[in-house]
Scaffold this motif. Structure first.
Motif, mmCIF file in Angstrom:
data_model
loop_
_atom_site.group_PDB
_atom_site.id
_atom_site.type_symbol
_atom_site.label_atom_id
_atom_site.label_comp_id
_atom_site.label_asym_id
_atom_site.label_seq_id
_atom_site.Cartn_x
_atom_site.Cartn_y
_atom_site.Cartn_z
ATOM 1 N N ASP A 254 -22.007 -7.590 -6.423
ATOM 2 C CA ASP A 254 -20.573 -7.836 -6.583
ATOM 3 C C ASP A 254 -19.985 -8.493 -5.338
ATOM 4 O OD1 ASP A 254 -20.923 -6.597 -9.003
ATOM 5 O OD2 ASP A 254 -19.779 -4.790 -8.500
ATOM 6 N N VAL A 255 -20.434 -8.033 -4.172
ATOM 7 C CA VAL A 255 -19.938 -8.599 -2.913
ATOM 8 C C VAL A 255 -20.365 -10.053 -2.785
ATOM 9 C CG1 VAL A 255 -19.991 -8.427 -0.396
ATOM 10 C CG2 VAL A 255 -19.938 -6.342 -1.784
ATOM 11 N N VAL A 256 -21.640 -10.337 -3.061
ATOM 12 C CA VAL A 256 -22.145 -11.711 -2.930
ATOM 13 C C VAL A 256 -21.441 -12.636 -3.919
ATOM 14 C CG1 VAL A 256 -24.187 -13.184 -3.209
ATOM 15 C CG2 VAL A 256 -24.369 -10.998 -2.002
ATOM 16 N N TYR A 257 -21.242 -12.180 -5.154
ATOM 17 C CA TYR A 257 -20.557 -13.007 -6.147
ATOM 18 C C TYR A 257 -19.143 -13.349 -5.677
ATOM 19 C CZ TYR A 257 -18.672 -14.563 -10.637
ATOM 20 O OH TYR A 257 -18.067 -15.301 -11.634
ATOM 21 N N THR A 266 -23.475 -16.368 2.696
ATOM 22 C CA THR A 266 -24.191 -15.122 2.987
ATOM 23 C C THR A 266 -25.685 -15.349 3.183
ATOM 24 O OG1 THR A 266 -24.630 -14.650 0.644
ATOM 25 C CG2 THR A 266 -22.558 -13.793 1.575
ATOM 26 N N GLY A 267 -26.190 -16.473 2.704
ATOM 27 C CA GLY A 267 -27.622 -16.738 2.772
ATOM 28 C C GLY A 267 -28.434 -15.978 1.743
ATOM 29 N N ILE A 268 -27.756 -15.388 0.745
ATOM 30 C CA ILE A 268 -28.428 -14.536 -0.239
ATOM 31 C C ILE A 268 -28.497 -15.239 -1.590
ATOM 32 C CG2 ILE A 268 -28.297 -12.331 -1.484
ATOM 33 C CD1 ILE A 268 -26.831 -11.237 1.039
ATOM 34 N N ASP A 269 -29.670 -15.193 -2.208
ATOM 35 C CA ASP A 269 -29.873 -15.740 -3.542
ATOM 36 C C ASP A 269 -29.476 -14.664 -4.555
ATOM 37 O OD1 ASP A 269 -31.135 -16.316 -6.081
ATOM 38 O OD2 ASP A 269 -32.416 -17.771 -5.049
#
Length: 300
Positions: A254-257, A266-269
């Motif tokens: 939820d945070v990354v979205y 964020t560098g996150i997939d």
């Protein structure tokens, strides 16, 4: 204040998340979870804790987890320690990043770790001194920053006092935890502003629980003040032990979205992250707390 261009996420699922789950996860599964999170782009993943297995059985064999993971360059694997004995176990296991914890609530401190706030800080000073002397990175946690299950609301000044004590011990980063998830954005801002008068904003992180559905709003309010580090848990692992049936940690998905939608790096997939979350939830035999994870699972 303008929003940050990037946010560093500290993944707490393998420690703070799993320790509150009723089903224990095997060492092999914990290793796979940590490595999957790193593969998805996380650069800081809590690997476990050296609290006595008598009190936190889900974190037994953290030394075996640390021995089993393939450590990646540029990735931190912090572990929680409660005292010098825990630090010694962490040292023996090769931990480079050490976390210590205190509460902003006297009642919570006494019920959770059986000592006052002042006594807990005295207990951690020799831990901090030794960890820093050995060039280990030190992270501090402050719990109950926006509410306590026993005392209700907590004064921002109380949070600031504990945070300053951890800062003075040499903590490179201090995570401010809304343990029972009762905080709202304006209260979060006031608390952070009080702490930031004693600790540089760049050394603060936020750790929100989503018990009342306020975690993302609280994170956004924190980013607006200049916070650049957010703790979260894949798939929302970790129920809230102080509010029966309530959700716990805010979900990393939820945070990354949300951050992706704001153009904050964020560098996150996200797809790989959600897949990791689905795998661990199968082992725990439960559905995801994350709305984003539910939506992505429906499309998978």
């Amino acid at each position: 204040m303008s929003l940050p261009s990037s946010v560093r996420i500290v993944e707490v699922g393998p420690r703070d998340g799993l320790q509150n789950e009723p089903i224990a996860v095997s060492v092999a599964a914990r290793i796979a979870l940590i490595e999957g999170l790193v593969d998805a782009g996380l650069k800081a993943v809590e690997a476990g804790s050296f609290v006595s297995p008598k009190w936190v059985p889900q974190m037994a064999d953290t030394a075996a987890v640390l021995a089993g993971i393939k450590r990646r360059e540029g990735v931190r694997y912090p572990v929680l320690v409660p005292n010098l004995q825990g630090l010694e176990a962490a040292e023996a296991a090769g931990a480079k990043d050490i976390s210590i914890f205190a509460a902003a609530s006297e009642s919570f401190s006494k019920k959770n770790i059986n000592c006052s706030i002042a006594e807990s800080l005295d207990r951690f000073r020799p831990v901090a001194e030794r960890a820093l002397a050995e060039e280990r990175r030190l992270r501090g946690y402050v719990s109950c920053v926006l509410g306590c299950p026993y005392e209700g609301e907590i004064a921002p000044e109380a949070v600031a006092r504990v945070s300053r004590a951890l800062y003075d011990m040499g903590c490179a980063e201090i995570s401010l935890g809304d343990t029972i998830g009762t905080g709202t954005p304006l209260k979060a801002k006031r608390m952070i502003e009080a702490v930031a008068r004693h600790v540089p904003m760049r050394q603060l992180a936020v750790h929100f629980h989503d018990t009342y559905g306020q975690a993302l709003a609280n994170i956004l309010a924190s980013l607006e003040l200049g916070i650049g580090v957010v703790d979260s848990s894949v798939a929302g692992l970790g129920g809230c032990p102080y509010a029966k049936g309530a959700s716990g940690n805010v979900a990393t998905e939820d945070v990354v979205y949300m951050l992706n939608g704001m153009g904050i790096a964020t560098g996150i997939d996200l797809d790989r992250l959600a897949k990791v979350g689905r795998t661990v939830l199968q082992q725990l035999n439960r559905a995801p707390a994350s709305k984003v994870a539910q939506a992505l699972a429906a499309k998978a």
